[in-house]
Design a protein around this motif. Structure first.
Motif, PDB file in Angstrom:
ATOM      1  N   ALA A 122       0.842  -1.205   0.000  1.00  0.00           N
ATOM      2  CA  ALA A 122       0.000   0.000   0.000  1.00  0.00           C
ATOM      3  C   ALA A 122       0.874   1.251   0.000  1.00  0.00           C
ATOM      4  O   ALA A 122       0.588   2.229  -0.699  1.00  0.00           O
ATOM      5  N   GLU A 123       1.974   1.211   0.754  1.00  0.00           N
ATOM      6  CA  GLU A 123       2.867   2.380   0.804  1.00  0.00           C
ATOM      7  C   GLU A 123       3.506   2.647  -0.554  1.00  0.00           C
ATOM      8  O   GLU A 123       3.690   3.789  -0.962  1.00  0.00           O
ATOM      9  N   ASN A 124       3.833   1.576  -1.275  1.00  0.00           N
ATOM     10  CA  ASN A 124       4.401   1.771  -2.615  1.00  0.00           C
ATOM     11  C   ASN A 124       3.410   2.508  -3.508  1.00  0.00           C
ATOM     12  O   ASN A 124       3.771   3.428  -4.246  1.00  0.00           O
ATOM     13  N   TYR A 125       2.153   2.095  -3.429  1.00  0.00           N
ATOM     14  CA  TYR A 125       1.148   2.759  -4.269  1.00  0.00           C
ATOM     15  C   TYR A 125       0.944   4.208  -3.837  1.00  0.00           C
ATOM     16  O   TYR A 125       0.749   5.099  -4.663  1.00  0.00           O
ATOM     17  N   LEU A 126       1.014   4.440  -2.527  1.00  0.00           N
ATOM     18  CA  LEU A 126       0.843   5.808  -2.049  1.00  0.00           C
ATOM     19  C   LEU A 126       1.995   6.682  -2.558  1.00  0.00           C
ATOM     20  O   LEU A 126       1.796   7.810  -3.010  1.00  0.00           O
ATOM     21  N   GLY A 127       3.207   6.104  -2.530  1.00  0.00           N
ATOM     22  CA  GLY A 127       4.375   6.833  -3.048  1.00  0.00           C
ATOM     23  C   GLY A 127       4.184   7.156  -4.528  1.00  0.00           C
ATOM     24  O   GLY A 127       4.483   8.269  -4.984  1.00  0.00           O
ATOM     25  N   ALA A 128       3.647   6.175  -5.274  1.00  0.00           N
ATOM     26  CA  ALA A 128       3.432   6.400  -6.711  1.00  0.00           C
ATOM     27  C   ALA A 128       2.408   7.512  -6.917  1.00  0.00           C
ATOM     28  O   ALA A 128       2.552   8.355  -7.812  1.00  0.00           O
ATOM     29  N   ALA A 129       1.380   7.532  -6.077  1.00  0.00           N
ATOM     30  CA  ALA A 129       0.355   8.590  -6.209  1.00  0.00           C
ATOM     31  C   ALA A 129       0.974   9.955  -5.944  1.00  0.00           C
ATOM     32  O   ALA A 129       0.647  10.943  -6.595  1.00  0.00           O
ATOM     33  N   VAL A 130       1.925  10.021  -4.987  1.00  0.00           N
ATOM     34  CA  VAL A 130       2.588  11.297  -4.692  1.00  0.00           C
ATOM     35  C   VAL A 130       3.394  11.723  -5.918  1.00  0.00           C
ATOM     36  O   VAL A 130       3.352  12.881  -6.341  1.00  0.00           O
ATOM     37  N   GLU A 131       4.100  10.769  -6.513  1.00  0.00           N
ATOM     38  CA  GLU A 131       4.960  11.129  -7.652  1.00  0.00           C
ATOM     39  C   GLU A 131       4.181  11.620  -8.843  1.00  0.00           C
ATOM     40  O   GLU A 131       4.557  12.573  -9.507  1.00  0.00           O
ATOM     41  N   LYS A 132       3.057  10.956  -9.085  1.00  0.00           N
ATOM     42  CA  LYS A 132       2.318  11.354 -10.286  1.00  0.00           C
ATOM     43  C   LYS A 132       1.401  12.553 -10.024  1.00  0.00           C
ATOM     44  O   LYS A 132       0.810  13.109 -10.940  1.00  0.00           O
ATOM     45  N   SER A 133       1.331  12.967  -8.756  1.00  0.00           N
ATOM     46  CA  SER A 133       0.397  14.053  -8.460  1.00  0.00           C
ATOM     47  C   SER A 133       0.880  15.358  -9.080  1.00  0.00           C
ATOM     48  O   SER A 133       2.022  15.736  -9.002  1.00  0.00           O
ATOM     49  N   SER A 134      -0.022  15.977  -9.735  1.00  0.00           N
ATOM     50  CA  SER A 134       0.274  17.316 -10.233  1.00  0.00           C
ATOM     51  C   SER A 134      -1.071  17.999 -10.267  1.00  0.00           C
ATOM     52  O   SER A 134      -2.105  17.342 -10.301  1.00  0.00           O
ATOM     53  N   LEU A 135      -1.047  19.276 -10.243  1.00  0.00           N
ATOM     54  CA  LEU A 135      -2.329  19.963 -10.202  1.00  0.00           C
ATOM     55  C   LEU A 135      -2.858  20.207 -11.603  1.00  0.00           C
ATOM     56  O   LEU A 135      -3.116  21.317 -12.009  1.00  0.00           O
ATOM     57  N   LYS A 136      -3.010  19.098 -12.350  1.00  0.00           N
ATOM     58  CA  LYS A 136      -3.504  19.266 -13.711  1.00  0.00           C
ATOM     59  C   LYS A 136      -5.024  19.191 -13.687  1.00  0.00           C
ATOM     60  O   LYS A 136      -5.595  18.222 -13.216  1.00  0.00           O
ATOM     61  N   GLY A 137      -5.637  20.237 -14.193  1.00  0.00           N
ATOM     62  CA  GLY A 137      -7.091  20.251 -14.184  1.00  0.00           C
ATOM     63  C   GLY A 137      -7.654  19.517 -15.383  1.00  0.00           C
ATOM     64  O   GLY A 137      -6.941  19.211 -16.330  1.00  0.00           O
ATOM     65  N   GLU A 138      -8.916  19.226 -15.322  1.00  0.00           N
ATOM     66  CA  GLU A 138      -9.595  18.643 -16.468  1.00  0.00           C
ATOM     67  C   GLU A 138     -11.077  18.974 -16.391  1.00  0.00           C
ATOM     68  O   GLU A 138     -11.547  19.495 -15.380  1.00  0.00           O
ATOM     69  N   VAL A 139     -11.788  18.688 -17.483  1.00  0.00           N
ATOM     70  CA  VAL A 139     -13.224  18.965 -17.488  1.00  0.00           C
ATOM     71  C   VAL A 139     -13.963  17.681 -17.828  1.00  0.00           C
ATOM     72  O   VAL A 139     -13.582  16.955 -18.742  1.00  0.00           O
ATOM     73  N   TRP A 140     -15.007  17.415 -17.057  1.00  0.00           N
ATOM     74  CA  TRP A 140     -15.838  16.241 -17.304  1.00  0.00           C
ATOM     75  C   TRP A 140     -17.202  16.715 -17.803  1.00  0.00           C
ATOM     76  O   TRP A 140     -17.935  17.382 -17.069  1.00  0.00           O
ATOM     77  N   LEU A 141     -17.496  16.397 -19.043  1.00  0.00           N
ATOM     78  CA  LEU A 141     -18.812  16.737 -19.604  1.00  0.00           C
ATOM     79  C   LEU A 141     -19.739  15.565 -19.311  1.00  0.00           C
ATOM     80  O   LEU A 141     -19.611  14.501 -19.920  1.00  0.00           O
ATOM     81  N   VAL A 142     -20.639  15.770 -18.386  1.00  0.00           N
ATOM     82  CA  VAL A 142     -21.403  14.633 -17.875  1.00  0.00           C
ATOM     83  C   VAL A 142     -22.901  14.830 -18.100  1.00  0.00           C
ATOM     84  O   VAL A 142     -23.454  15.881 -17.765  1.00  0.00           O
ATOM     85  N   GLY A 143     -23.531  13.807 -18.644  1.00  0.00           N
ATOM     86  CA  GLY A 143     -24.979  13.833 -18.816  1.00  0.00           C
ATOM     87  C   GLY A 143     -25.653  13.424 -17.523  1.00  0.00           C
ATOM     88  O   GLY A 143     -25.324  12.383 -16.947  1.00  0.00           O
ATOM     89  N   ALA A 144     -26.605  14.248 -17.070  1.00  0.00           N
ATOM     90  CA  ALA A 144     -27.270  13.964 -15.785  1.00  0.00           C
ATOM     91  C   ALA A 144     -28.625  13.299 -15.991  1.00  0.00           C
ATOM     92  O   ALA A 144     -29.355  13.076 -15.037  1.00  0.00           O
ATOM     93  N   GLY A 145     -28.975  13.003 -17.256  1.00  0.00           N
ATOM     94  CA  GLY A 145     -30.277  12.382 -17.498  1.00  0.00           C
ATOM     95  C   GLY A 145     -31.395  13.403 -17.420  1.00  0.00           C
ATOM     96  O   GLY A 145     -31.165  14.594 -17.190  1.00  0.00           O
ATOM     97  N   PRO A 146     -32.635  12.940 -17.588  1.00  0.00           N
ATOM     98  CA  PRO A 146     -33.759  13.878 -17.701  1.00  0.00           C
ATOM     99  C   PRO A 146     -34.272  14.432 -16.380  1.00  0.00           C
ATOM    100  O   PRO A 146     -35.177  15.253 -16.369  1.00  0.00           O
TER     101      PRO A 146
END
Ligand SMILES: C[S@@+](CC[C@H](N)C(=O)[O-])C[C@H]1O[C@@H](n2cnc3c(N)ncnc32)[C@H](O)[C@@H]1O
Length: 465
Positions: free
Chosen positions: A207-231
């Motif tokens: 679990a610690e290895n994965y947490l370390g990987a998440a720290v390394e890949k973390s960057s404050l890159k934004g994104e946009v999710w165009l999501v359909g909410a239904g009717p």
């Protein structure tokens, strides 16, 4: 009188306070059990103690006072309590305890008597330090317990272990990511990935290895999710939509999104309404695009929540183009479009082997001069269904044009008003009668018109709201 929304679920800290339980029987023991691992000083006042209470007393886990429960006793002792349970079998006495507790503003729960109580205890699922509390606001405790059973069955056993793993590494993460949003991302990445499974299973090194990987890949890159909410019905949200609604930093939404859906967006996500303003104009599309780009460039994960499906009369295409052209990462999640939702809501199939081999989705949105720019000969055909979006105002012209281009005046048609929502209505007519129905029944948006023989194939089904 309490109403169904008068209870705020909070978790109350008890490790540095004392609690009073009035009563020594089984009911009092049930409440005392809740306090045992949480409160260091539990005072039980009762003339007698039941077997379980006596056992705790002998173990030194509760302090027993076999005083008379008088006004003088209560007035002297209540002010120093963090909370009080009144659990004797004397309703009048319980209410007297409540009266005095309330006069000191001390939280009081009278067992099985919500009226004089200022708090009630929820059904609790324990995976220490994780706790899940289920409350029906006192309306149906049995239902809360049944839900607890169902949720218990879904939760992994190692949930507590996972929470402890995360708690122990908070400082470590803080040293590596000084920004709140970055830290949130790291934890979200971790719990969405295999690291969480490892921690649940107690495999801390992996679990610690994965947490370390998440720290390394973390960057404050934004994104946009165009999501359909239904009717409109929240039950018609997709799983992907719900997940993204829970992860967004901000949400841009418009008037097609009802409150019941907005309630499912993460509570601390910033909400930005881009629908009709007081001037009754929607925010111009290029301003919406610019806002989406600005936020994503600032590192936000932006949820652009759209009614129905984002790519069906939702201008999702334009937003996607603008974002991709600006170099923003975009994700699109389809939603149930109004035609599907409205048809299903009232048992109207959109195609049918006997009478409708084609289904056309069209918009009745008029041009600036009020006319409709549609290819009438291909619309005014038998053997097909027309699902008409945004068409209430120009409906008169639409029905007229379909008739002069070949469809008979008694051709079946229906309007579905507020489809899939709790106030949905079906209005059935013909091409000739539909425009008048809009007037006489004061039909309001959002409304979808379905034209074609499928309307006659409708059956009453159990989709009632
Ligand atoms: C701007 S369009 C958006 C369509 C949306 N993207 C979709 O896929 O359903 C708005 C029109 O969709 C239709 N609509 C959306 N939700 C509806 C609902 N719950 N009931 C009836 N019509 C609805 C109405 O015709 C409304 O004027």
């Amino acid at each position: 009188m309490t109403n169904e929304n008068s209870y705020l679920p909070i978790t109350l800290r008890l490790d540095d306070g004392q609690a009073l339980v009035v009563g020594g029987g089984m009911v009092a023991a049930n409440k005392t059990r809740l306090l045992l691992s949480r409160c260091p000083q539990i005072i039980v006042v009762a003339r007698e103690l039941g077997a379980e209470m006596m056992h705790w007393h002998q173990q030194g886990r509760i302090q027993w006072r076999n005083d008379e429960i008088t006004e003088e006793f209560l007035t002297r002792n209540l002010p120093s309590m963090r909370l009080v349970f009144a659990a004797t079998d004397d309703r009048t006495l319980n209410r007297e305890v409540a009266r005095i507790a309330r006069s000191f503003n001390i939280p009081i729960c009278v067992v099985d008597d919500p009226e004089p109580s200022t708090f009630i205890t929820p059904a609790i699922i324990e995976r220490t330090p994780v706790q899940i509390a289920i409350s029906t606001g006192g309306a149906a405790p049995v239902l809360a317990r049944r839900l607890r059973g169902q949720i218990e069955a879904l939760l992994p056993e190692g949930l507590g272990r996972l929470a402890k793993f995360m708690r122990a590494r908070r400082g470590w993460i803080r040293e590596r990511a000084d920004n709140v949003m970055a830290r949130k991302r790291i934890w979200e990445d971790f719990v969405d990935g295999p690291g969480m499974e490892a921690a649940l299973a107690g495999d801390d090194t992996i679990a610690e290895n994965y947490l370390g990987a998440a720290v390394e890949k973390s960057s404050l890159k934004g994104e946009v999710w165009l999501v359909g909410a239904g009717p409109g019905d929240p039950d018609l949200l997709t799983l992907a939509a719900l997940r993204l609604m829970q992860n967004a930093d901000s949400v841009l939404y418009d008037q097609l999104i009802p409150e019941t859906i907005m309630e499912r967006v993460r509570r601390d996500a910033e909400r930005v309404f881009v629908g009709k303003k007081r001037s009754h104009h929607t925010l111009p599309q290029d301003e919406i695009n610019a806002e989406l780009i600005r936020r994503a460039q600032a590192g936000e994960r932006v949820l652009r929540l759209k009614g129905g499906d984002p790519f069906i009369f939702g201008r999702g295409g334009e937003e996607m183009e603008a974002l991709v052209d600006a170099g923003i990462h975009v994700r699109v999640v389809p939603g149930i479009t109004a035609a599907s939702g409205c048809g299903a809501a009232f048992g109207i199939p959109l195609t049918h082997r006997d009478c409708a081999q084609t289904c056309l989705f069209l918009t009745g949105h008029a041009r600036a001069d009020g006319t409709l720019d549609l290819h009438w000969p291909s619309l005014a055909r038998k053997g097909q269904t027309l699902a008409i979006y945004m068409g209430l105002n120009p409906l008169k012209e639409l029905c007229h044009k379909l008739q002069i281009n070949g469809l008979p005046p008694d051709w079946p048609a229906a309007i579905i008003e507020h489809g899939t929502r709790s106030d949905q209505k079906l209005h059935v007519g013909t091409l000739a009668s539909l425009p008048e129905l809009v007037e006489t029944r004061k039909i309001s948006s959002p409304a979808l018109t379905i034209v074609g023989q499928v309307v006659e194939h409708r059956r009453h089904i159990n989709n009632d709201k």
